[in-house]
Scaffold this active site. Structure first.
Site, short mmCIF file in Angstrom:
data_model
loop_
_atom_site.label_atom_id
_atom_site.label_comp_id
_atom_site.label_asym_id
_atom_site.label_seq_id
_atom_site.Cartn_x
_atom_site.Cartn_y
_atom_site.Cartn_z
N ASN B 81 55.46 34.54 44.81
CA ASN B 81 54.94 35.30 43.67
C ASN B 81 55.08 36.81 43.83
O ASN B 81 54.44 37.57 43.13
CB ASN B 81 53.48 34.94 43.42
CG ASN B 81 53.30 33.46 43.20
OD1 ASN B 81 52.68 32.79 44.01
ND2 ASN B 81 53.90 32.95 42.14
N VAL B 88 54.08 42.72 42.76
CA VAL B 88 53.27 41.51 42.76
C VAL B 88 53.25 40.92 41.35
O VAL B 88 53.02 41.63 40.38
CB VAL B 88 51.83 41.82 43.21
CG1 VAL B 88 50.99 40.58 43.15
CG2 VAL B 88 51.84 42.39 44.59
N CYS B 89 53.50 39.65 41.27
CA CYS B 89 53.47 38.97 39.97
C CYS B 89 52.26 38.06 39.94
O CYS B 89 52.29 36.95 40.46
CB CYS B 89 54.74 38.17 39.76
SG CYS B 89 54.73 37.23 38.24
N ILE B 90 51.18 38.56 39.38
CA ILE B 90 49.94 37.78 39.37
C ILE B 90 49.31 37.98 38.00
O ILE B 90 49.36 39.08 37.45
CB ILE B 90 49.03 38.20 40.54
CG1 ILE B 90 47.77 37.39 40.59
CG2 ILE B 90 48.71 39.67 40.48
CD1 ILE B 90 46.99 37.64 41.87
#
Lengths: 685, 168
Positions: B81, B88-90
């Site tokens: 992720n 950061v891909c959240i």
């Protein structure tokens, strides 16, 4: 290219250009010995001109650096990054502009464009700096002096250049000065915008509490400046098209300006809406409420004090009104629980009473299209399942075809529905409250909400089941079928009328359901469309969900009922279970009450009880239980059960096929034989 | 009086300094600009990132907390992720409008309720439990799904490199 980005290269460039210039001048002076001839020589020699250009460029860079140092100090990384990006675009556009004015191309022209570029970049830098005011906790006096003087300088230069452009255009006609005048006018608006921002931030910095209306002022300024800019661009475009050609080089900035203007407009509207909602919809929080809750505003993480504009949302969460307002400009949900705050409010928010009823009509109007779609899908699925079922029970189906042909007129359309299953009927939805007064059973009776497959289910049954009734009563088959059909007929309109309003509010505790529709007469088309928009989507979704639930629940109930019936019969009447045909009375009750799909209307219930009264008590209870709720989905249950359990599919098959209510008839052969006999005699009559 | 965003960031900084949650250190890069933070995150215990210390950069928008900050690891990191450049891909870092992966419900998006602390805690739990459904780093997601042992080896190597230890 920029003063800021060439620390080492700058030095080399400066040295190089100085040397070159010195060389050029020395050479000219060495050859001509006198001032005037040397100047002429330099101007006529291209290499010398290039060297001088380089020198001028270097000097411009150095001046730019100096000014930057004076007004900005060291640029931050983000600033120089943005600057380089925009500078690059500006150079591209300048080159495009050069192509338009290639006839006017001269030294002066290049110099003017260079000045324009530098001024532009200083405007941008000032903009970034003023934005930075909001971010940094430390704003020094030097910062204020720098920004204030820079802004004063920039706007003065802008005004002077605009004046100059104006007078030269007036006196000498349209020329390149038009472009410059326009560019500086745009820059002037930018400077004005920065100035307002700076003042707002400055005021905010010197206040004890955050300045509530700052965001609003900034927004309006942005809107105003955006409007001016758009107008300038449009005017310039028109003038340029009329005088020269299409000004390609303003397309990009024009597009960006329009985009930001649109955004500013949207923001303003959103903000106004948010403020309006804030003032009208949400109550101020009371002291107790503040004490009960954690009194920290979750948005700004600061304490909330009574009478400091603390608002309570419908979900009982508390926030500062201002924090909430800025959040609502982005999204109309509660920050904590994400409740859609706008959704429940329209009804209380709109004081206009006449608007309310038509609003509630919308779902009814909007629903059918979607419902029909949904039901047709279900019907198709159902048809496939039913065909499988029919293939499995081919023999009984054959038998059914016979009564279908022989049956009287009222049974006939229904039988046809059985004979030609795959055609999904065009469903009439009497949801608009239109009753069906003079009842003549149409090919597909207007059951309001029952999906087609459910509608078809009862239609399969009249023929066989009516004759089933005939055996249990001493009436002749023909009259029996007529009476049953008419009894079902009498049930249908009443049930339809009762069911149509009753369907929509099936569950208490849900949002207020749409009531019976009034007339749309006084509404204009726009109003209707506006009403439709949101309400319709909501209601469609809701209806979809409800009918899904409905079908599932019915399916479950039917299975349950059939299981019960089966067990009852097994226990009471057959010590050794042969394939048990359920009582025809059950079928009749089922058939009759199917007309009232999801809600057991009193008509339907009484009819069913009346018709089942002749059969055994145990069966009656079972069938009535089923009849109240279940019947409409029995076919869907059949579809499922045909694949899954033979136990539940068996009774359905026989319910569909077997006319006999006599419990002592055991084998399917026997049933068939009797049915044939009965129908032969019926048709003979 | 400073801006709203600045005040909130200062409040959060204070909070994080006074009650630092376990495994998290965060603060502005310099005191003059509160809108760029540095953070150090400890790899969650019991996972392949255990003992690792991962530096990251947080950039806050001017309208924080109405818009989410951006977070980017400044070290090499290998995780389904996290993009290979460290971003950061959240889902809680996405504002409700955008949906880069097309799977998130708006309920798990950014809202002012979130904070730096919550973001970093979410990132720690994301380190512990990658979501291979929405992979930002497809290679990592594939490896995590198909060859867990290899993924963990790679993660451990990374942990050692963040600690300036020689690879095993």
């Amino acid at each position: 290219m920029m003063p800021t980005t060439i620390p080492m290269g700058g030095l080399g460039l400066t040295l190089l250009s100085t040397c070159l210039t010195a060389g050029v001048i020395a050479n000219a002076y060495y050859q001509k010995k006198q001032f005037y001839p040397s100047v002429v020589y330099i101007m006529k020699s291209n290499p010398s001109i290039v060297a001088l250009y380089l020198m001028a460029f270097t000097l411009a860079l150095l001046l730019g650096k100096l000014l930057k140092k004076i007004f900005f100090g060291t640029l931050r990384a983000a600033e120089s990054e943005h600057l380089i990006e925009r500078f690059f675009y500006a150079i591209t556009e300048t080159c495009l502009a050069f192509t338009v004015f290639r006839d006017d191309f001269s030294h002066k022209f290049v110099a003017l464009f260079t000045v324009l570029l530098f001024l532009k970049s200083f405007h941008w830098l000032a903009d970034y700096r003023v934005d930075y005011m909001e971010r940094s906790p430390i704003i020094t006096r030097l910062f204020h002096i720098r920004i204030a003087s820079l802004l004063a300088l920039l706007s003065t230069i802008d005004i002077l250049l605009v004046r100059h452009a104006y007078y030269s255009t007036m006196s000498m006609g349209a020329s390149v000065q038009l472009v410059f005048g326009f560019e500086y006018a745009i820059l002037l608006t930018v400077a004005y915008n920065i100035g307002v921002k700076y003042i707002c931030h400055g005021i905010d910095l010197h206040r004890e509490n955050p300045w509530e209306n700052k965001a609003m002022y900034l927004l309006y300024t942005e809107l105003f400046v955006g409007l001016i800019k758009v107008m300038l661009y449009v005017v310039f475009l028109i003038i340029m098209v009329r005088i020269h050609t299409f000004p390609l080089f303003i397309i990009r900035p024009m597009y960006l300006t329009m985009k930001s203007f649109k955004k500013a407009l949207q923001d303003t509207l959103q903000s106004r809406l948010a403020i309006h909602n804030m003032n009208t919809l949400y109550p101020d929080a009371t002291a107790e409420e503040l004490q009960q809750a954690d009194n920290v505003c979750i948005i700004c993480r600061e304490e909330m004090i009574v009478n400091s504009g603390v608002k309570k949302l419908p979900c009982n969460h508390l926030f500062h009104a201002l924090c909430l307002r800025s959040w609502f400009q982005r999204q109309q949900t509660c920050p904590t629980c994400r409740l859609d705050v706008l959704r429940p409010t329209p009804a209380p928010a709109r004081p206009a009473a006449p608007a309310a009823p038509p609003q509630q009509q919308m779902p009814a109007q909007g629903a059918p299209a979607n419902m029909v779609e949904f039901f047709q899908q279900v019907a198709e699925h159902q048809e496939r399942a039913r065909q499988r079922l029919a293939a499995a029970a081919a023999s009984s189906r054959n038998l059914q075809a016979t009564p279908a042909g022989a049956a009287d007129q009222q049974a006939n359309p229904a039988a046809r529905g059985e004979a030609l299953p795959p055609v999904p009927p065009p469903l009439p939805f009497p949801m608009m409250g239109a009753p069906f007064p003079g009842f003549l059973p149409p090919p597909f009776p207007p059951f309001p909400i029952v999906p087609p497959h459910l509608v078809q289910q009862p239609q399969q049954q009249p023929g066989p089941s009516s004759s089933g009734t005939s055996t249990s009563t001493p009436v002749t088959p023909a009259t029996a079928s007529t009476s049953t059909a008419s009894s079902s007929a009498s049930a249908v309109p009443g049930a339809a009328a009762a069911a149509s309003p009753a369907f929509l509010p099936p569950f208490p505790g849900m949002l207020p359901p749409p009531t019976a529709p009034a007339d749309f007469g006084p509404l204009t088309l726009e109003e209707l469309v506006a009403l439709e928009g949101r309400e319709r989507r909501h209601v469609e979704a809701r209806l979809k969900a409800l009918s899904n639930i409905n079908v599932l629940v019915h399916a479950a109930l039917v299975q349950m009922t059939q299981y019960q019936q089966l067990m009852t019969r097994l226990d009471l009447e057959y010590p050794l279970p042969p394939p048990p045909p359920p009582p025809a009375a059950t079928t009749t009750a089922t058939q009759v009450t199917t007309s009232a799909p999801s809600t057991a209307t009193s008509t339907a219930t009484t009819t069913s009880t009346a018709s089942t009264a002749t059969t055994t008590p145990t069966v009656t209870t079972a069938s009535t239980a089923g009849a109240t709720d279940a019947p409409s989905a029995s076919t869907s249950a059949a579809a499922d059960s045909s694949q899954t359990s033979s136990v539940s599919s068996t009774p359905i098959n026989s319910a569909v096929s077997s006319p006999s209510s006599d419990s002592d008839v055991g084998t399917p052969e026997e049933i068939r034989r009797r049915r044939l006999e009965r129908f032969a005699s019926g048709s003979g009559n | 009086m400073a801006g709203r965003a600045l005040k909130r960031l200062m409040a959060e900084y204070k909070q994080l300094t006074l009650n630092p949650p376990e495994g998290i250190i965060a603060g502005p890069t310099n005191e003059e600009n509160f809108f760029e933070w540095e953070a150090l995150i400890m790899g969650p215990e019991g996972t392949c990132f255990e003992c690792g210390v991962f530096p990251a950069k947080l950039v806050f928008p001017t309208d924080y907390p109405l818009s989410p900050p951006k977070m980017q690891f400044t070290c090499d990191i290998f995780h389904p992720n996290i993009y290979s450049d460290g971003r950061v891909c959240i889902s809680i870092l996405h504002s409700p409008g955008e949906d880069p992966m097309g799977y998130e419900s708006s309920a798990e998006r950014w809202s002012p309720v979130q904070s730096v602390e919550k973001i970093l805690l979410s990132v720690i739990s994301m380190l512990a439990e990658p979501n291979a459904e929405s992979s930002a780093n497809v290679d990592a997601a594939k490896l995590w799904r198909d060859n867990r042992a290899q993924f963990e080896r790679q993660a451990r190597r990374l942990v050692r490199s963040t600690l300036n230890l020689p690879p095993l």
